[in-house]
Design a protein around this motif. Structure first.
Motif, PDB file in Angstrom:
ATOM      1  N   GLN A 168       6.650 -14.985  -9.113  1.00  0.00           N
ATOM      2  CA  GLN A 168       6.905 -14.146 -10.281  1.00  0.00           C
ATOM      3  C   GLN A 168       5.606 -13.828 -11.024  1.00  0.00           C
ATOM      4  OE1 GLN A 168      10.141 -12.954 -11.476  1.00  0.00           O
ATOM      5  NE2 GLN A 168       8.652 -11.645 -12.518  1.00  0.00           N
ATOM      6  N   SER A 169       4.733 -14.822 -11.161  1.00  0.00           N
ATOM      7  CA  SER A 169       3.477 -14.592 -11.881  1.00  0.00           C
ATOM      8  C   SER A 169       2.550 -13.655 -11.117  1.00  0.00           C
ATOM      9  CB  SER A 169       2.779 -15.924 -12.151  1.00  0.00           C
ATOM     10  OG  SER A 169       2.372 -16.545 -10.935  1.00  0.00           O
ATOM     11  N   VAL A 170       2.633 -13.673  -9.791  1.00  0.00           N
ATOM     12  CA  VAL A 170       1.798 -12.775  -8.977  1.00  0.00           C
ATOM     13  C   VAL A 170       2.136 -11.321  -9.287  1.00  0.00           C
ATOM     14  CG1 VAL A 170       1.373 -11.973  -6.609  1.00  0.00           C
ATOM     15  CG2 VAL A 170       1.379 -14.416  -7.111  1.00  0.00           C
ATOM     16  N   LEU A 171       3.421 -11.047  -9.525  1.00  0.00           N
ATOM     17  CA  LEU A 171       3.850  -9.666  -9.775  1.00  0.00           C
ATOM     18  C   LEU A 171       3.375  -9.131 -11.109  1.00  0.00           C
ATOM     19  CD1 LEU A 171       7.496  -9.712  -8.353  1.00  0.00           C
ATOM     20  CD2 LEU A 171       5.397  -8.946  -7.257  1.00  0.00           C
ATOM     21  N   ALA A 172       2.787  -9.980 -11.935  1.00  0.00           N
ATOM     22  CA  ALA A 172       2.223  -9.511 -13.201  1.00  0.00           C
ATOM     23  C   ALA A 172       0.880  -8.822 -12.994  1.00  0.00           C
ATOM     24  CB  ALA A 172       2.066 -10.691 -14.162  1.00  0.00           C
ATOM     25  N   TYR A 173       0.360  -8.850 -11.776  1.00  0.00           N
ATOM     26  CA  TYR A 173      -0.942  -8.262 -11.476  1.00  0.00           C
ATOM     27  C   TYR A 173      -0.785  -7.199 -10.390  1.00  0.00           C
ATOM     28  CZ  TYR A 173      -2.571 -12.286 -14.082  1.00  0.00           C
ATOM     29  OH  TYR A 173      -2.772 -13.206 -15.074  1.00  0.00           O
ATOM     30  N   PRO A 174      -1.730  -6.276 -10.307  1.00  0.00           N
ATOM     31  CA  PRO A 174      -1.649  -5.248  -9.250  1.00  0.00           C
ATOM     32  C   PRO A 174      -1.673  -5.901  -7.868  1.00  0.00           C
ATOM     33  CG  PRO A 174      -3.304  -4.671 -10.898  1.00  0.00           C
ATOM     34  CD  PRO A 174      -2.900  -6.079 -11.187  1.00  0.00           C
ATOM     35  N   LEU A 175      -0.879  -5.368  -6.957  1.00  0.00           N
ATOM     36  CA  LEU A 175      -0.835  -5.883  -5.585  1.00  0.00           C
ATOM     37  C   LEU A 175      -1.513  -4.906  -4.636  1.00  0.00           C
ATOM     38  CD1 LEU A 175       2.761  -7.351  -5.077  1.00  0.00           C
ATOM     39  CD2 LEU A 175       0.702  -8.501  -5.887  1.00  0.00           C
ATOM     40  N   VAL A 176      -2.235  -5.454  -3.674  1.00  0.00           N
ATOM     41  CA  VAL A 176      -2.802  -4.676  -2.572  1.00  0.00           C
ATOM     42  C   VAL A 176      -2.156  -5.201  -1.305  1.00  0.00           C
ATOM     43  CG1 VAL A 176      -4.892  -3.943  -1.383  1.00  0.00           C
ATOM     44  CG2 VAL A 176      -4.980  -4.441  -3.827  1.00  0.00           C
ATOM     45  N   VAL A 177      -1.374  -4.362  -0.636  1.00  0.00           N
ATOM     46  CA  VAL A 177      -0.568  -4.809   0.503  1.00  0.00           C
ATOM     47  C   VAL A 177      -0.718  -3.841   1.669  1.00  0.00           C
ATOM     48  CG1 VAL A 177       1.113  -5.981  -0.962  1.00  0.00           C
ATOM     49  CG2 VAL A 177       1.470  -3.585  -0.350  1.00  0.00           C
ATOM     50  N   ALA A 178      -0.249  -4.270   2.821  1.00  0.00           N
ATOM     51  CA  ALA A 178      -0.243  -3.405   4.004  1.00  0.00           C
ATOM     52  C   ALA A 178       0.862  -2.357   3.866  1.00  0.00           C
ATOM     53  CB  ALA A 178      -0.036  -4.245   5.259  1.00  0.00           C
ATOM     54  N   VAL A 200     -11.698  -1.425   1.558  1.00  0.00           N
ATOM     55  CA  VAL A 200     -11.169  -1.014   0.254  1.00  0.00           C
ATOM     56  C   VAL A 200     -10.417  -2.165  -0.407  1.00  0.00           C
ATOM     57  CG1 VAL A 200      -9.506   0.497  -0.901  1.00  0.00           C
ATOM     58  CG2 VAL A 200     -11.050   1.435   0.814  1.00  0.00           C
ATOM     59  N   ALA A 201      -9.574  -2.856   0.360  1.00  0.00           N
ATOM     60  CA  ALA A 201      -8.761  -3.934  -0.197  1.00  0.00           C
ATOM     61  C   ALA A 201      -9.624  -5.064  -0.755  1.00  0.00           C
ATOM     62  CB  ALA A 201      -7.805  -4.460   0.866  1.00  0.00           C
ATOM     63  N   ARG A 202     -10.657  -5.456  -0.009  1.00  0.00           N
ATOM     64  CA  ARG A 202     -11.489  -6.571  -0.459  1.00  0.00           C
ATOM     65  C   ARG A 202     -12.258  -6.219  -1.726  1.00  0.00           C
ATOM     66  NH1 ARG A 202     -16.864  -6.040   1.369  1.00  0.00           N
ATOM     67  NH2 ARG A 202     -17.218  -8.271   1.187  1.00  0.00           N
ATOM     68  N   LEU A 203     -12.699  -4.961  -1.851  1.00  0.00           N
ATOM     69  CA  LEU A 203     -13.408  -4.555  -3.052  1.00  0.00           C
ATOM     70  C   LEU A 203     -12.479  -4.496  -4.259  1.00  0.00           C
ATOM     71  CD1 LEU A 203     -15.815  -1.799  -1.684  1.00  0.00           C
ATOM     72  CD2 LEU A 203     -16.381  -4.120  -2.375  1.00  0.00           C
TER      73      LEU A 203
END
Length: 326
Positions: A190-200, A233-236
């Motif tokens: 739940q706390s992870v979703l409080a931040y922007p996600l970078v996913v496949a 891009v994801a790592r940056l």
């Protein structure tokens, strides 16, 4: 029948298989579309079986066409080798290996493998193609790739393709070392979703595992996430912001070992992804592919896929925390 089938039939069929469209196949061969249709009809008449299904949206190989494709590629390669032998090369020939790889794999095991291949075959060039797994399989079947490093697929997609397991890698949630979640007492899905996600992107295996992780906690990946196959891009994004990058571990391994990124202590269970060498199962073994396969086995067996370039540092992870019993 074998005395009546000519190389023009085989070339025409291969062009259609690669372009999946009669018009584009005609352009590839510098012929008219009626000429291509006629040649294909001749081949199917000689074989007494339909090899290609034509439609408004293109051309699709039938099961018989998929079977014939494997041998047609071998005919083409034999003709190219024969033509090369007649030319009598003055300088040592340069052989090109057409290699496909998933983007996450290309930034992990591939660089060290290519360095070793160069040491053993200095006259070898490599064209590296990165794409989704489905695209790699299609290109491999059509003869545009000699081999690829990717994942297993549905049985229908694996027809004529062999898979040799190299390693399995888990998903990690990578963030910059000063990320708020690194000091949080109880990092949670739940706390992870409080931040922007970078996913496949949707449909890829890493994304399927990511979705399954959040589904198991009655959550879902928000629509405003960033979807990309680009590791650079994801790592940056993860290094320059509070974004959480959910990725196969090998893609982030360099940054994790250097401490530029850290892995959150959230285990994405049952998400280890098998990665292996994909190649056509028919035809004679290709020396370069066999050499690359041996190199990949060396790297994965002795160094976990990274090779001996430098001593490995431990991956930095956030301290594990105990969860309260309810």
């Amino acid at each position: 029948m074998e005395t009546k089938i000519s190389f023009r039939h085989v070339s025409c069929f291969l062009a259609i298989a690669r372009e999946r469209h009669l018009g584009r196949a005609a352009e590839r061969l510098n012929l008219t579309q009626p000429a291509v249709s006629k040649t294909l009809a001749e081949l199917e008449s000689l074989a007494n079986i339909r090899l290609v299904e034509r439609g408004r949206h293109g051309a699709r190989l039938t099961p018989a066409g998929e079977h014939f494709l494997r041998y047609a590629i071998g005919v083409e390669q034999a003709m190219e080798s024969a033509a090369g032998a007649l030319q009598g090369p003055v300088t040592p020939p340069v052989t090109i290996l057409e290699l496909g790889a998933l983007p996450t794999v290309a930034s992990g095991i591939v660089p060290n493998a290519l360095l070793r291949l160069r040491e053993r075959h200095p006259q070898t060039g490599v064209r590296l193609h990165t794409a989704t797994n489905d695209m790699l399989l299609s290109a491999l079947k059509a003869g545009r790739l000699d081999c690829a490093i990717g994942r297993m697929a549905e049985p229908s997609m694996m027809q004529g393709i062999s898979f040799e397991l190299l390693y399995a890698e888990p998903l990690v949630m990578a963030v910059h070392p000063r990320h708020p979640l690194m000091s949080a007492r109880h990092a949670s899905p739940q706390s992870v979703l409080a931040y922007p996600l970078v996913v496949a992107p949707s449909g890829t295996v890493p994304r399927l595992h990511t979705d399954a992780f959040f589904d198991a906690h009655a959550l879902h990946v928000p629509g405003n996430c960033i979807e990309t196959l680009s590791v650079s891009v994801a790592r940056l994004l993860a290094r320059r912001s509070d974004a959480v990058w959910i990725t196969p571990e090998f893609a982030a391994r360099d940054d994790l070992e250097r401490g530029d990124l850290a892995a959150l202590p959230l285990a994405v269970t049952n998400a280890e992804e098998p990665v292996g060498l994909l190649r056509r199962s028919a035809g004679e073994p290709v020396e370069l592919v066999e050499t690359l396969a041996a190199i990949l086995r060396e790297l994965t067996l002795t160094h976990g896929g990274r090779g001996p370039a430098r001593a490995r540092r431990p991956i930095r992870r956030a301290p594990a925390t105990r969860t309260r019993k309810r």
